[in-house]
Design a protein around this motif. Structure first.
Motif, mmCIF file in Angstrom:
data_model
loop_
_atom_site.group_PDB
_atom_site.id
_atom_site.type_symbol
_atom_site.label_atom_id
_atom_site.label_comp_id
_atom_site.label_asym_id
_atom_site.label_seq_id
_atom_site.Cartn_x
_atom_site.Cartn_y
_atom_site.Cartn_z
ATOM 1 N N CYS A 6 23.064 44.356 2.437
ATOM 2 C CA CYS A 6 24.099 43.874 3.348
ATOM 3 C C CYS A 6 25.448 44.408 2.859
ATOM 4 O O CYS A 6 25.778 44.248 1.676
ATOM 5 C CB CYS A 6 24.131 42.344 3.371
ATOM 6 N N ASN A 128 16.845 34.791 10.582
ATOM 7 C CA ASN A 128 17.465 35.568 11.649
ATOM 8 C C ASN A 128 17.231 37.046 11.408
ATOM 9 O O ASN A 128 16.749 37.451 10.350
ATOM 10 C CB ASN A 128 18.953 35.243 11.734
ATOM 11 N N PRO A 130 19.743 39.809 12.155
ATOM 12 C CA PRO A 130 20.952 40.507 12.605
ATOM 13 C C PRO A 130 20.919 41.987 12.245
ATOM 14 O O PRO A 130 20.406 42.375 11.187
ATOM 15 C CB PRO A 130 22.066 39.790 11.836
ATOM 16 N N LEU A 136 26.662 38.069 12.825
ATOM 17 C CA LEU A 136 26.527 36.837 12.049
ATOM 18 C C LEU A 136 27.535 35.795 12.528
ATOM 19 O O LEU A 136 28.728 36.072 12.608
ATOM 20 C CB LEU A 136 26.763 37.114 10.563
ATOM 21 N N GLN A 168 23.529 29.370 4.319
ATOM 22 C CA GLN A 168 23.155 30.756 4.046
ATOM 23 C C GLN A 168 22.886 30.951 2.555
ATOM 24 O O GLN A 168 21.881 31.543 2.159
ATOM 25 C CB GLN A 168 24.267 31.704 4.487
ATOM 26 N N ASP A 175 20.226 35.162 6.545
ATOM 27 C CA ASP A 175 21.037 36.043 7.382
ATOM 28 C C ASP A 175 21.199 37.432 6.780
ATOM 29 O O ASP A 175 22.172 38.137 7.087
ATOM 30 C CB ASP A 175 22.419 35.423 7.623
#
Length: 200
Positions: A6, A128, A130, A136, A168, A175
């Motif tokens: 990420c 999720n 994403p 987000l 989270q 996420d």
């Protein structure tokens, strides 16, 4: 070759380590959940990295994050903490930590904090998928409900955005971006993988 991560964690070694080892990993230990909630409250208005780099200072300054000890803090302790450069010296946040320790202990008279918290997601992480950071949310209807109940129980610095960030971090919500190597789908695709493991 470096794995895909990420992008919010890139650029700082401590952030990368936190992303790889902690963020989104289901956490079910009451004391560690209490610590995380206290730190999330301290983050309000700041970056998580600012708080993360002070985590050891918080542990030292706040009696090892022992809620029983923090709940007994009085004016002298608050003044001591206001002079401690290892933490964020904000009186409202310090007083909130003391009040939250008391609220946490009151909640634990009826249920383990972990059980109470995980009941909101039926005991399993909400995963999720994403594709970009822009997808987000900063809060959700669920985090609104959890925040409202925490406030009713006497907690402070637990607005919906802080609570969603807490969820989270504690792995109630996963996420990680879909192509991040820490996303459960990516973990399961690795040899011997079966998704995200639980925190110790």
């Amino acid at each position: 070759m470096e794995p895909c991560r990420c992008p919010w964690c890139l650029g700082d070694a401590a952030y990368i380590e936190y992303h790889d080892a902690e963020w989104g990993v289901p956490l079910r230990d009451d004391r560690r959940l209490f610590e995380l909630l206290l730190l999330e409250g301290a983050q309000a208005g700041l970056s998580w990295l600012t708080v993360l780099k002070r985590r050891e200072g918080y542990r030292s300054a706040f009696s090892g994050m022992n809620p029983e000890a923090i709940a007994r803090y009085g004016d002298a302790d608050v003044e001591r903490l206001m002079g401690d450069a290892r933490i964020i010296r904000n009186r409202r946040k310090i007083l909130s930590a003391v009040g939250n320790a008391r609220a946490y202990l009151a909640l634990r008279e009826t249920a383990a904090f972990s059980d109470w918290l995980w009941d909101w997601v039926d005991g399993e992480p909400l995963v999720n998928c994403p594709r970009a950071l822009s997808e987000l949310p900063v809060s959700t209807p669920l985090s609104e409900r959890v925040a409202k109940e925490l406030k009713r129980r006497g907690f402070s610095f637990v607005g919906s955005t802080i609570v969603y960030s807490f969820m989270q971090s504690a792995g109630l919500v996963n996420d990680h971006l879909a192509d991040c190597f820490r996303h459960p789908a990516q973990q399961a695709a690795q040899p011997g993988g079966n998704g995200v493991s639980e925190a110790n």
